[in-house]
Motif scaffolding. Structure first.
Motif, mmCIF file in Angstrom:
data_model
loop_
_atom_site.group_PDB
_atom_site.id
_atom_site.type_symbol
_atom_site.label_atom_id
_atom_site.label_comp_id
_atom_site.label_asym_id
_atom_site.label_seq_id
_atom_site.Cartn_x
_atom_site.Cartn_y
_atom_site.Cartn_z
ATOM 1 N N PRO A 184 0.827 -1.201 0.000
ATOM 2 C CA PRO A 184 0.000 0.000 0.000
ATOM 3 C C PRO A 184 0.869 1.262 0.000
ATOM 4 N N THR A 185 0.619 2.152 -0.908
ATOM 5 C CA THR A 185 1.324 3.431 -0.974
ATOM 6 C C THR A 185 0.330 4.524 -1.345
ATOM 7 N N VAL A 186 0.654 5.745 -0.947
ATOM 8 C CA VAL A 186 -0.145 6.892 -1.380
ATOM 9 C C VAL A 186 -0.018 7.056 -2.892
ATOM 10 N N SER A 187 1.145 6.692 -3.443
ATOM 11 C CA SER A 187 1.382 6.876 -4.875
ATOM 12 C C SER A 187 0.516 5.987 -5.761
ATOM 13 N N GLU A 188 -0.134 4.981 -5.190
ATOM 14 C CA GLU A 188 -1.094 4.210 -5.979
ATOM 15 C C GLU A 188 -2.189 5.106 -6.554
ATOM 16 N N SER A 189 -2.437 6.220 -5.881
ATOM 17 C CA SER A 189 -3.456 7.160 -6.356
ATOM 18 C C SER A 189 -3.074 7.748 -7.708
ATOM 19 N N MET A 190 -1.773 7.841 -7.976
ATOM 20 C CA MET A 190 -1.316 8.308 -9.288
ATOM 21 C C MET A 190 -1.798 7.353 -10.376
ATOM 22 N N HIS A 191 -1.665 6.047 -10.105
ATOM 23 C CA HIS A 191 -2.098 5.026 -11.058
ATOM 24 C C HIS A 191 -3.608 5.082 -11.252
ATOM 25 N N GLU A 192 -4.328 5.216 -10.146
ATOM 26 C CA GLU A 192 -5.786 5.252 -10.218
ATOM 27 C C GLU A 192 -6.271 6.470 -11.008
ATOM 28 N N SER A 193 -5.569 7.593 -10.876
ATOM 29 C CA SER A 193 -5.945 8.789 -11.623
ATOM 30 C C SER A 193 -5.795 8.568 -13.121
ATOM 31 N N VAL A 194 -4.701 7.897 -13.501
ATOM 32 C CA VAL A 194 -4.500 7.557 -14.917
ATOM 33 C C VAL A 194 -5.617 6.633 -15.395
ATOM 34 N N LEU A 195 -5.931 5.607 -14.607
ATOM 35 C CA LEU A 195 -7.002 4.684 -14.982
ATOM 36 C C LEU A 195 -8.338 5.423 -15.108
ATOM 37 N N ASP A 196 -8.574 6.368 -14.213
ATOM 38 C CA ASP A 196 -9.829 7.113 -14.243
ATOM 39 C C ASP A 196 -9.972 7.926 -15.529
ATOM 40 N N SER A 197 -8.855 8.412 -16.052
ATOM 41 C CA SER A 197 -8.932 9.187 -17.298
ATOM 42 C C SER A 197 -9.459 8.338 -18.445
ATOM 43 N N LEU A 198 -9.304 7.017 -18.310
ATOM 44 C CA LEU A 198 -9.773 6.082 -19.326
ATOM 45 C C LEU A 198 -11.091 5.398 -18.921
ATOM 46 N N GLY A 199 -11.643 5.843 -17.771
ATOM 47 C CA GLY A 199 -12.870 5.223 -17.281
ATOM 48 C C GLY A 199 -12.651 3.848 -16.705
ATOM 49 N N LEU A 200 -11.414 3.580 -16.201
ATOM 50 C CA LEU A 200 -11.078 2.236 -15.743
ATOM 51 C C LEU A 200 -10.640 2.178 -14.283
#
Length: 463
Positions: free
Chosen positions: A443-459
Motif C-alpha cells: 500500500p502506498t499513497v502513490s497508488e493514487s497516481m495510477h488510479e488517476s490515470v485509470l480514471d482518465s480512461l474510465g477504468l
C-alpha cells in the motif's frame, strides 16, 4: 588582471552548479559571491524553511496523537530551538558548498560584481575594486522579495522571508499577504505552531499558479484548519503606530479592519539586476529580469544569465538545470537542448502538500488540446486512510488524441516526493497506455497516481 575561462556571479543553486560543471569540463573557473555560498535557497529559502516545516509537521502529529491512542502531559515548545535547527542545517550545507568549490579547483572571489566591459568583471570588497577577465561570464544573482507600493518589509512589524524564518517568539495573530507558494507555506507553518493566521490574496484563489481544483481543495483544507482565507482582497493600508498593527482590507464584502501582531509580506520577487553594469552595456531586460535565449545567452556576446534573475519559473531546481545547459552549450557538448519549462515540477510544502508538473486543465484547453481528465481522491486510498491523511486529490491531464501526459496535479501527504514520477513519465514521453500498465507498489499513497490515470480512461478500480 587575472584571467579565467569562465566566471560565475552568484553562489546559489544556479551559480555554484554552473561553476562545478564548468570545472568538470576543464574550464579555469571562478565564482563571485558577496554574502553566503548557497544563495537564498540554501541559506534563507528552500532548505531552512523545510527544517521549520518539519517542526510544524511534528506539532500536527502531536495534536493528532490521540487518534492513534497516545496521550501527552506537560508538552512544551521552544521556538528558539526550532529556529536553531533550521539555521544549523543551512550553515552545514553552506560549508558543504565551500568544500565542493575547493574540491573542483574553483576560485571563490568575495565581493560584489559589476560587468565593467565585455568579458570583464569588477569585484568590490570593503571599498577595494579588483578586475578579472573571462571569455564567458554567467550572471546568477537571484532575486529578492518584492514590496507593495503602500507596504514595505521593515523587519519589525512587517516581515519578509528572512525575518519569518528567525522569530524569537510566535505571533498570536498573524496576517500573511500573498497566497503563492511562499505565503501559503508560512501560513501553514505558523498555524501549526499555534498562531491565529489570516491569509489574504488579491486574486480569486490561493496558489493561483496551480490547477483551479487543487487551489480550491487547498483553500478548503486551510479553512478547516482554522486559517482565515480571504481572496479577491487587497490590503489597502497598514497602521503600526499603536500596540497592534491595524490592516485595512478591501474585499468582496467591503472594508474591514483587522488587528494583528505581525505581518508577513509574500507578494512575489524582483530580479537582482541593479548595479551589475547592464545599462551601460545595453543588456536586454524584461519586466525586471534579464532576457535570455533557451541556453542562457543574453544579447551581449559572452554574457549569460540563469536562475531567478533570468525569469520564471523561480525555482532552485530550474536554476540548477539551466546552469548545466548553459555551461554545456558554451563547452560545445553534443545534444544539449534548451530547458522545457513546462516540465519543471513545482512543489509547495504547506499542509496538505501541493505538487504539479506540466499544464493545468485550463492551460491545456487554452493551448488547443482536446483533453481527457483523470481524478482520484485520497479518501479511497488505503495508505492515506492508515496514516489518517486522507484528504487530497491526484488529477491528470491527457491529450485525448495522442494519450500524451500534459500535466499532473496533486494535493495530499508527501506529494512533493511523488510528483517526480509524473515528471519522469513526461520526460520519457510515456502515454496513458504505458502508465496504465505500470505496476505501483501497495500500500502506498502513490497508488493514487495510477488510479488517476485509470480514471482518465474510465477504468479506475477503487472509485
Amino acid at each position: 588582471m587575472q584571467q579565467f575561462d569562465l566566471i560565475v556571479v552568484g553562489g546559489g543553486p544556479g551559480g555554484y552548479v554552473a561553476a562545478i560543471r564548468a570545472a568538470q569540463l576543464g574550464f579555469k573557473t571562478a565564482l563571485v559571491e558577496k554574502q553566503h555560498l548557497g544563495g537564498v535557497c540554501l541559506n534563507w529559502g528552500c532548505i531552512p524553511t523545510k527544517a521549520l516545516l518539519r517542526g510544524a509537521d511534528v506539532a500536527h502529529t502531536l495534536k493528532e496523537a490521540a487518534h492513534f491512542g497516545f496521550a501527552f502531559d506537560n508538552l512544551s515548545f521552544d521556538i528558539n530551538k526550532l529556529v536553531a535547527h533550521s539555521r544549523n542545517v543551512a550553515n552545514k550545507l553552506s560549508q558543504g558548498i565551500a568544500y565542493l568549490m575547493k574540491k573542483n579547483g574553483i576560485a571563490v572571489i568575495d565581493g560584489s560584481a559589476r560587468v565593467a566591459a565585455k568579458g570583464e568583471l569588477e569585484v568590490t570588497l570593503n571599498g577595494k575594486a579588483s578586475r578579472y577577465k573571462a571569455d564567458h561570464i554567467i550572471l546568477a544573482t537571484g532575486a529578492r522579495a518584492r514590496n507593495l507600493p503602500n507596504i514595505a518589509i521593515d523587519g519589525k512589524r512587517v516581515w519578509g522571508a528572512r525575518e519569518a524564518m528567525t522569530p524569537t517568539a510566535l505571533p498570536e495573530r498573524l496576517l500573511v499577504i500573498g497566497a503563492g507558494a511562499i505565503g501559503v507555506e508560512f501560513a501553514s507553518l505558523y498555524s501549526d505552531l499555534g498562531s491565529s493566521v489570516t491569509l489574504v490574496e488579491a486574486v480569486e484563489r490561493i496558489t493561483p499558479a496551480e490547477d483551479a481544483e487543487i487551489s480550491a481543495l487547498a483553500a478548503k483544507a486551510f479553512s478547516k484548519r482554522g486559517i482565515t482565507v480571504l481572496t479577491n482582497t487587497l490590503v489597502d493600508a497598514l497602521d503600526s503606530s499603536g500596540e497592534d498593527t491595524i490592516a485595512l482590507l478591501k474585499g468582496p464584502d467591503g472594508e474591514q479592519r483587522l488587528s494583528v501582531d505581525q505581518v508577513i509580506l509574500a507578494v512575489g520577487i524582483s530580479g537582482n539586476i541593479e548595479q551589475l553594469g547592464l545599462e551601460s552595456l545595453a543588456v536586454a531586460t524584461e519586466r525586471g529580469f534579464i532576457k535570455t535565449d533557451g541556453f542562457g545567452k543574453t544579447n551581449l556576446v559572452g554574457l549569460y544569465a540563469i536562475g531567478d534573475v533570468a525569469g520564471p519559473p523561480w525555482l532552485a531546481h530550474k536554476a540548477s538545470h539551466e546552469a548545466v545547459i548553459c555551461v554545456e552549450k558554451i563547452a560545445g557538448v553534443d545534444g544539449v537542448k534548451p530547458l522545457n519549462k513546462d516540465r519543471v515540477p513545482g512543489c509547495t510544502y504547506c499542509r496538505p502538500q501541493i505538487a504539479s508538473v506540466g499544464l493545468t486543465e485550463a492551460q491545456a484547453k487554452s493551448a488547443g488540446h482536446e483533453v481527457r481528465i483523470g481524478r482520484f481522491n485520497l479518501n479511497a486510498n488505503g495508505k492515506s486512510l492508515a496514516i489518517n491523511e486522507a484528504e487530497g486529490l491526484v488529477k491528470t491531464v491527457f491529450d485525448s488524441q495522442t494519450g500524451e501526459l500534459l500535466g499532473a496535479h496533486m494535493i495530499g501527504p508527501e506529494v512533493t516526493e511523488q510528483i517526480q514520477g509524473f515528471g519522469i513519465a513526461q520526460q520519457l514521453e510515456a502515454t496513458e497506455h504505458e502508465l496504465m500498465h505500470t505496476v505501483f507498489a501497495h500500500p502506498t499513497v502513490s497508488e493514487s497516481m495510477h488510479e488517476s490515470v485509470l480514471d482518465s480512461l474510465g477504468l479506475a478500480i477503487h472509485q
